[in-house]
Design a protein around this motif. Sequence first.
Motif, mmCIF file in Angstrom:
data_model
loop_
_atom_site.group_PDB
_atom_site.id
_atom_site.type_symbol
_atom_site.label_atom_id
_atom_site.label_comp_id
_atom_site.label_asym_id
_atom_site.label_seq_id
_atom_site.Cartn_x
_atom_site.Cartn_y
_atom_site.Cartn_z
ATOM 1 N N ALA A 177 3.186 -5.536 -1.256
ATOM 2 C CA ALA A 177 2.641 -4.179 -1.272
ATOM 3 C C ALA A 177 3.676 -3.146 -0.840
ATOM 4 C CB ALA A 177 1.418 -4.105 -0.358
ATOM 5 N N VAL A 178 4.603 -3.532 0.032
ATOM 6 C CA VAL A 178 5.556 -2.572 0.579
ATOM 7 C C VAL A 178 6.666 -2.231 -0.405
ATOM 8 C CG1 VAL A 178 7.210 -4.202 1.600
ATOM 9 C CG2 VAL A 178 6.756 -2.010 2.736
ATOM 10 N N ARG A 179 6.826 -3.017 -1.455
ATOM 11 C CA ARG A 179 7.943 -2.812 -2.375
ATOM 12 C C ARG A 179 7.763 -1.542 -3.200
ATOM 13 N NH1 ARG A 179 8.576 -8.246 -5.691
ATOM 14 N NH2 ARG A 179 10.160 -6.957 -6.713
ATOM 15 N N ILE A 180 8.886 -0.906 -3.474
ATOM 16 C CA ILE A 180 8.912 0.294 -4.305
ATOM 17 C C ILE A 180 9.472 -0.066 -5.677
ATOM 18 C CG2 ILE A 180 11.232 1.079 -3.685
ATOM 19 C CD1 ILE A 180 10.106 3.910 -3.475
ATOM 20 N N PHE A 231 -3.074 4.412 5.417
ATOM 21 C CA PHE A 231 -3.198 5.008 4.088
ATOM 22 C C PHE A 231 -1.831 5.069 3.418
ATOM 23 C CE2 PHE A 231 -7.105 7.746 5.426
ATOM 24 C CZ PHE A 231 -7.876 6.592 5.445
ATOM 25 N N HIS A 232 -0.777 5.156 4.246
ATOM 26 C CA HIS A 232 0.593 5.241 3.736
ATOM 27 C C HIS A 232 1.534 4.480 4.658
ATOM 28 C CE1 HIS A 232 0.267 8.090 0.383
ATOM 29 N NE2 HIS A 232 -0.639 8.729 1.107
ATOM 30 N N TRP A 233 2.644 4.017 4.084
ATOM 31 C CA TRP A 233 3.734 3.477 4.878
ATOM 32 C C TRP A 233 4.440 4.631 5.595
ATOM 33 C CZ3 TRP A 233 3.392 -1.656 4.784
ATOM 34 C CH2 TRP A 233 2.868 -2.275 3.635
ATOM 35 N N LEU A 237 10.788 -2.088 8.813
ATOM 36 C CA LEU A 237 10.244 -1.003 9.630
ATOM 37 C C LEU A 237 8.839 -0.651 9.180
ATOM 38 C CD1 LEU A 237 10.494 1.287 11.710
ATOM 39 C CD2 LEU A 237 11.595 2.654 9.917
ATOM 40 N N ASP A 238 8.652 -0.470 7.881
ATOM 41 C CA ASP A 238 7.332 -0.135 7.349
ATOM 42 C C ASP A 238 6.307 -1.214 7.692
ATOM 43 O OD1 ASP A 238 7.621 2.368 6.133
ATOM 44 O OD2 ASP A 238 8.500 1.516 4.337
ATOM 45 N N ALA A 260 -0.266 1.006 -1.382
ATOM 46 C CA ALA A 260 -0.530 1.436 -0.013
ATOM 47 C C ALA A 260 -0.634 0.218 0.898
ATOM 48 C CB ALA A 260 -1.828 2.241 0.033
ATOM 49 N N PRO A 261 -0.451 0.390 2.209
ATOM 50 C CA PRO A 261 -0.586 -0.749 3.131
ATOM 51 C C PRO A 261 -1.943 -1.432 3.041
ATOM 52 C CG PRO A 261 0.424 1.116 4.248
ATOM 53 C CD PRO A 261 -0.023 1.619 2.908
ATOM 54 N N THR A 262 -3.008 -0.665 2.765
ATOM 55 C CA THR A 262 -4.351 -1.252 2.700
ATOM 56 C C THR A 262 -4.535 -2.172 1.498
ATOM 57 O OG1 THR A 262 -5.032 0.823 1.636
ATOM 58 C CG2 THR A 262 -5.519 0.573 3.982
#
Length: 251
Positions: free
Chosen positions: A138-141, A206-208, A44-45, A123-125
């Motif tokens: 980048a999307v991983r937490i 700037f953010h997911w 989704l992100d 961040a996505p950027t």
Amino acid sequence: MRETTPRRLRPTPVHPAGWWFDALLIAGFAALTAVLATGRLYGLDLAVSEWAFAHAPTPLYWTARAFNLLGQGGGLLLPLSGGLAVAVAWRRRTIRPFLLVGAAFVVTMLTIGPLKLWTDRAAPTASVKEPFLAPEEAVRIFHQLPPDAYSMSYPSGHVANAIVWYGVIAVLLLSLTAGRLSTGLYRLVRYAPPAILLVTTTYLNFHWLTDGLAALLLGLLLDRLLHRVPWDGLPLPGRLRDWSAPFIERP
């Protein structure tokens, strides 16, 4: 001699009433974080981020950047809150507004920043500028990111701070106008900026999206905690007796 006993302070009512909603917010934040840690919702992100990158005409992009300035903490929210606190304090002859502003600063500093450091999410950027991480990375937490990667994306500080600080600003404006601020304008000040920031920080990558959703849960929790405090009833030192008048107005 007549004995006096301190008046028992009671939490100020909030809506929805009761602590069940606070527990629900905590559970929601914990559940969202746990789901992300398992890898779910990354699709989704990534899909929302990809759409935003692909639909960024210059006029819309700069319009979003302008509205995103509503979340500037040091450049807007703190100076505005501080200025309003000074005005309310002078008009009402009370230092109590500074207690509210100080508490808002402390609770945001002790929660948002540490959570960002703990979750370690880019961040996505980060996928389009150094260190040029793959979007799937980048999307991983809870990810071990390179030292030069921005790793403070979760939760969104813009959104969480906006909920807290615009709640404070609305209270101070209501007090400064002696309760004459219209209900519609009061609600606009409280709720419009966080909604705008949720949209703009996601659209600008700037953010997911889930950074903003987590910030909504955290910000609402902190806002409720601040509004539960009976600021007008807190005991103050005797030397401040002449500057201890109440200042809270009800919308």
